[in-house]
Every structure is written in C-alpha cells, then in structure tokens.
Design a protein around this motif. Structure first.
Motif, PDB file in Angstrom:
ATOM      1  N   LEU A   1      52.921   5.370  24.660  1.00 20.21           N
ATOM      2  CA  LEU A   1      53.199   6.740  25.086  1.00 20.21           C
ATOM      3  C   LEU A   1      52.320   7.745  24.343  1.00 20.21           C
ATOM      4  CD1 LEU A   1      57.095   6.629  25.473  1.00 20.21           C
ATOM      5  CD2 LEU A   1      55.342   6.380  27.239  1.00 20.21           C
ATOM      6  N   HIS A   2      51.058   7.338  24.197  1.00 20.14           N
ATOM      7  CA  HIS A   2      50.067   8.183  23.510  1.00 20.14           C
ATOM      8  C   HIS A   2      48.684   7.735  23.973  1.00 20.14           C
ATOM      9  CE1 HIS A   2      47.624   9.961  20.336  1.00 20.14           C
ATOM     10  NE2 HIS A   2      48.677  10.704  20.007  1.00 20.14           N
ATOM     11  N   PHE A   3      47.954   8.633  24.618  1.00 25.49           N
ATOM     12  CA  PHE A   3      46.667   8.242  25.195  1.00 25.49           C
ATOM     13  C   PHE A   3      45.640   7.903  24.113  1.00 25.49           C
ATOM     14  CE2 PHE A   3      48.407   9.483  29.140  1.00 25.49           C
ATOM     15  CZ  PHE A   3      47.579   9.009  30.145  1.00 25.49           C
ATOM     16  N   GLY A   4      45.658   8.641  23.014  1.00 26.69           N
ATOM     17  CA  GLY A   4      44.693   8.375  21.946  1.00 26.69           C
ATOM     18  C   GLY A   4      44.873   7.007  21.342  1.00 26.69           C
ATOM     19  N   ARG A   5      46.130   6.653  20.998  1.00 24.92           N
ATOM     20  CA  ARG A   5      46.390   5.349  20.385  1.00 24.92           C
ATOM     21  C   ARG A   5      46.166   4.222  21.397  1.00 24.92           C
ATOM     22  NH1 ARG A   5      50.444   8.358  17.567  1.00 24.92           N
ATOM     23  NH2 ARG A   5      52.044   7.898  19.125  1.00 24.92           N
ATOM     24  N   ALA A   6      46.509   4.465  22.662  1.00 26.43           N
ATOM     25  CA  ALA A   6      46.273   3.451  23.692  1.00 26.43           C
ATOM     26  C   ALA A   6      44.779   3.200  23.878  1.00 26.43           C
ATOM     27  CB  ALA A   6      46.898   3.888  25.010  1.00 26.43           C
ATOM     28  N   ALA A   7      43.993   4.275  23.900  1.00 14.59           N
ATOM     29  CA  ALA A   7      42.544   4.127  24.044  1.00 14.59           C
ATOM     30  C   ALA A   7      41.956   3.366  22.864  1.00 14.59           C
ATOM     31  CB  ALA A   7      41.889   5.508  24.158  1.00 14.59           C
ATOM     32  N   GLN A   8      42.461   3.655  21.665  1.00 10.32           N
ATOM     33  CA  GLN A   8      41.966   2.953  20.471  1.00 10.32           C
ATOM     34  C   GLN A   8      42.286   1.461  20.547  1.00 10.32           C
ATOM     35  OE1 GLN A   8      43.662   4.390  16.798  1.00 10.32           O
ATOM     36  NE2 GLN A   8      41.951   3.664  15.583  1.00 10.32           N
ATOM     37  N   SER A   9      43.449   1.110  21.054  1.00 10.59           N
ATOM     38  CA  SER A   9      43.825  -0.307  21.151  1.00 10.59           C
ATOM     39  C   SER A   9      42.954  -1.059  22.147  1.00 10.59           C
ATOM     40  CB  SER A   9      45.296  -0.423  21.571  1.00 10.59           C
ATOM     41  OG  SER A   9      45.472  -0.087  22.939  1.00 10.59           O
ATOM     42  N   LEU A  10      42.405  -0.335  23.134  1.00 11.10           N
ATOM     43  CA  LEU A  10      41.544  -0.949  24.148  1.00 11.10           C
ATOM     44  C   LEU A  10      40.068  -0.774  23.840  1.00 11.10           C
ATOM     45  CD1 LEU A  10      43.468   0.244  27.344  1.00 11.10           C
ATOM     46  CD2 LEU A  10      43.466  -2.048  26.362  1.00 11.10           C
ATOM     47  N   ASP A  11      39.756  -0.128  22.718  1.00 11.79           N
ATOM     48  CA  ASP A  11      38.370   0.156  22.340  1.00 11.79           C
ATOM     49  C   ASP A  11      37.679   0.983  23.435  1.00 11.79           C
ATOM     50  OD1 ASP A  11      36.160   0.179  20.728  1.00 11.79           O
ATOM     51  OD2 ASP A  11      35.424  -1.785  21.312  1.00 11.79           O
ATOM     52  N   MET A  12      38.391   2.026  23.909  1.00 13.31           N
ATOM     53  CA  MET A  12      37.871   2.911  24.947  1.00 13.31           C
ATOM     54  C   MET A  12      37.925   4.354  24.459  1.00 13.31           C
ATOM     55  SD  MET A  12      39.854   1.426  28.330  1.00 13.31           S
ATOM     56  CE  MET A  12      39.120   2.645  29.448  1.00 13.31           C
ATOM     57  N   LEU A  13      37.199   5.221  25.132  1.00 16.07           N
ATOM     58  CA  LEU A  13      37.324   6.652  24.894  1.00 16.07           C
ATOM     59  C   LEU A  13      38.569   7.157  25.628  1.00 16.07           C
ATOM     60  CD1 LEU A  13      33.620   7.761  25.442  1.00 16.07           C
ATOM     61  CD2 LEU A  13      34.820   7.581  23.265  1.00 16.07           C
ATOM     62  N   PRO A  14      39.317   8.107  25.039  1.00 16.22           N
ATOM     63  CA  PRO A  14      40.508   8.634  25.725  1.00 16.22           C
ATOM     64  C   PRO A  14      40.200   9.162  27.120  1.00 16.22           C
ATOM     65  CG  PRO A  14      40.512   9.326  23.432  1.00 16.22           C
ATOM     66  CD  PRO A  14      39.187   8.656  23.672  1.00 16.22           C
TER      67      PRO A  14
END
Length: 304
Positions: free
Chosen positions: A16-29
């Motif tokens: 429930l956080h785009f920044g942390r989700a993007a980091q877990s996928l090694d992607m830019l938000p």
C-alpha cells in the motif's frame, strides 16, 4: 492478461505504498504507476484509491487480489516446470547476447573457455535485448548479455559488467575520419543514421541524449534496424552513426571508426552491458562461465 502488470498490482496491494512497491520490483515509481494504469485501463476499473497521504484497495481491487495472486503463482510454477524440462533435454548452456557483445565479448570469452573449461558446451544466440529477456524467463536461455531495461522484472538478476565505448562510424574519406577523437559539436550538421527506438531503445537514445545534453538536435537522415545495415549505409554516404566500439569488428570497406568524446552523465549509461539470469535458479554451468568471465573481465573491458 499481462502477468508483469499483475505482479505490479500485487506489490502495491501488499505494501500500500507505490515507492516501497517500486523499490521491491527494482522499478521507478513512475514506471510502476504506468503499469498499474495500464492494468486498470484493461480491466476498465480502478484498483487503488490514491491520495497524497495513503493508498488503499478499491472494492474491485480487493475482489481480484487472491485470484491475481493465484494466477501469478501458477505462471511461476509453469515457467519453473518448462525450465526444468528444457534443462533435462539439453545440458547445453544457452547464452544470449546483443550484437555488440556477440561481436566483442563472446569471441574472447569462448576462446578462454576452450582452454580453461573445455567441459562447457555453450550455444550462442544473438538477438536484441527485448527478445532475449523473454527467452530467459521462458527457460530457453540460461544467461543473457544485454542492455538492462528501464523496467526490470524482479525475477531477473542484472549484474552490470561495464560501459561500452561509443565511436562514430563515418566514411573513410570524411573530413573527420583522421581525428583522434570527435565531439558531439563536430556532428552538429551531420546527417545521422539511428536504429528504430522500438527495437533498440538504448542505441537510439544514446544518439538523441548526446545531442540534447549538448544543446543540439540530431539530424536523423535514416532509421535502420541492424548494426551491419547501419554500417553499410555509412559506407554509401547516407550519414554517420554513433555505435559501440565492438561494432568496428563488422568489417565494411570504406568505413572508419573514430572514438567519441562523451562527458559523464545519462547518455553514457545507455551503453551499459549487463549479465542477466533468473533469480534463484541454480546452474553450475552458468556459474562456471561467470566465474571465468570475472577472471578475464579487465582485459575484455579494455577492448570494449
């Protein structure tokens, strides 16, 4: 349905956080947000309620969450089974490489492997990065030498090897062919040959970014698909081209290659060469090849 987009949905739903989700996928938000929007457009419904302070699932998002999780898990099991079947059928180490790596890195590496690891049976496949990475995921390739994409699949490990050197391909009788080095300013009025961005985004962006960083606009005279086509077009006088130095191994009469002066920055990073393999996949042959590459990386990098 796009499994990669479902992975993005699950990453955001779990955190429930785009920044942390993007980091877990090694992607830019921003890239993650774009994938979520594409999924929402496909399903024609909102999956998340987003404010400046919080992210929450909509009723539709809650409704598909467990089914999406089951679909992704099923896709992973299917890919694991296919990879296992292919390994059982063919003990050959299948290596994919983009054209510059196939011309420069692989001949040097294979020569060393014949001496140090004659037990390794390597099959080389030359293709573009956009075609190599899906084949890595499907199990038809075990290791890939490629340009790392902007949106990186979390199932793939990308290990940067080095940055290739950029050179200018130009007719042998061109006034700049006798230079020891060429600056972008020297190419301000030159017609240029560039690859199609849809199939070769890194090579295309290299030229465009170099000119933008210099406050100039690239004069694109011709778009071509393959490196050997580009070099042959240079020979005919169609234009000049900015290419990796290993492209000079494509011997075309009447074409010279002169080093290009590139200041540190974003443009230079488009020529990163990386090794890629499946995260968590055990492969002694792959590890043996990478270990051999590590020992000889400095001299291979020096030629790039």
């Amino acid at each position: 349905m796009d499994i990669a987009q479902l992975r993005c949905f699950l990453a955001v739903a779990d955190r429930l956080h785009f920044g942390r989700a993007a980091q877990s996928l090694d992607m830019l938000p921003a890239s993650l947000g774009r994938q979520i929007r594409l999924l929402e457009d496909r399903l024609e419904t909102r999956l998340f309620l987003r404010t400046t302070r919080s992210v929450s699932l909509t009723a539709a998002g809650e409704a598909i969450l467990e089914e999406a999780r089951a679909l992704v898990a099923r896709a992973d099991r299917l890919e694991d089974r296919l990879r296992g079947l292919r390994r059982a059928q063919a003990p050959v180490l299948k290596v994919g490489a983009i054209d510059s790596a196939a011309a420069g890195l692989m001949p040097q590496l294979l020569q060393v492997l014949r001496v140090e690891r004659p037990d390794l049976d390597v099959r080389l496949v030359e293709q573009k990065s956009i075609h190599l990475l899906p084949r890595l995921l499907s199990g038809s390739l075990d290791l890939v030498f490629c340009r790392p994409p902007e949106n990186r699949d979390p199932r793939i490990v990308f290990r940067t090897l080095f940055v290739e050197t950029a050179v200018v391909a130009l007719p042998a009788d061109h006034p700049l062919s006798g230079r020891s080095e060429i600056a972008i300013a020297d190419l301000a009025e030159a017609p240029l040959i560039v690859p199609d961005r849809r199939s070769r985004p890194h090579s295309h962006d290299l030229t465009i970014k170099l000119f933008l960083d210099a406050g100039l606009t690239a004069r694109i005279a011709q778009v071509a698909e393959e490196k050997h086509t580009i070099v042959n077009l240079v020979a005919t006088g169609t234009g000049l081209a900015i290419v990796p130095r290993w492209t000079a191994r494509i011997a075309v009469p009447g074409v010279s290659f002169v080093p290009l002066a590139i200041p540190p920055g974003r443009a230079r990073s488009t020529l990163v060469l990386a090794a890629a393999w499946l995260r968590g996949a055990r492969d002694p042959q792959r590890d043996a090849l990478l270990s051999t590459l590590d020992r000889h990386l400095p001299e291979i990098e020096a030629s790039a």
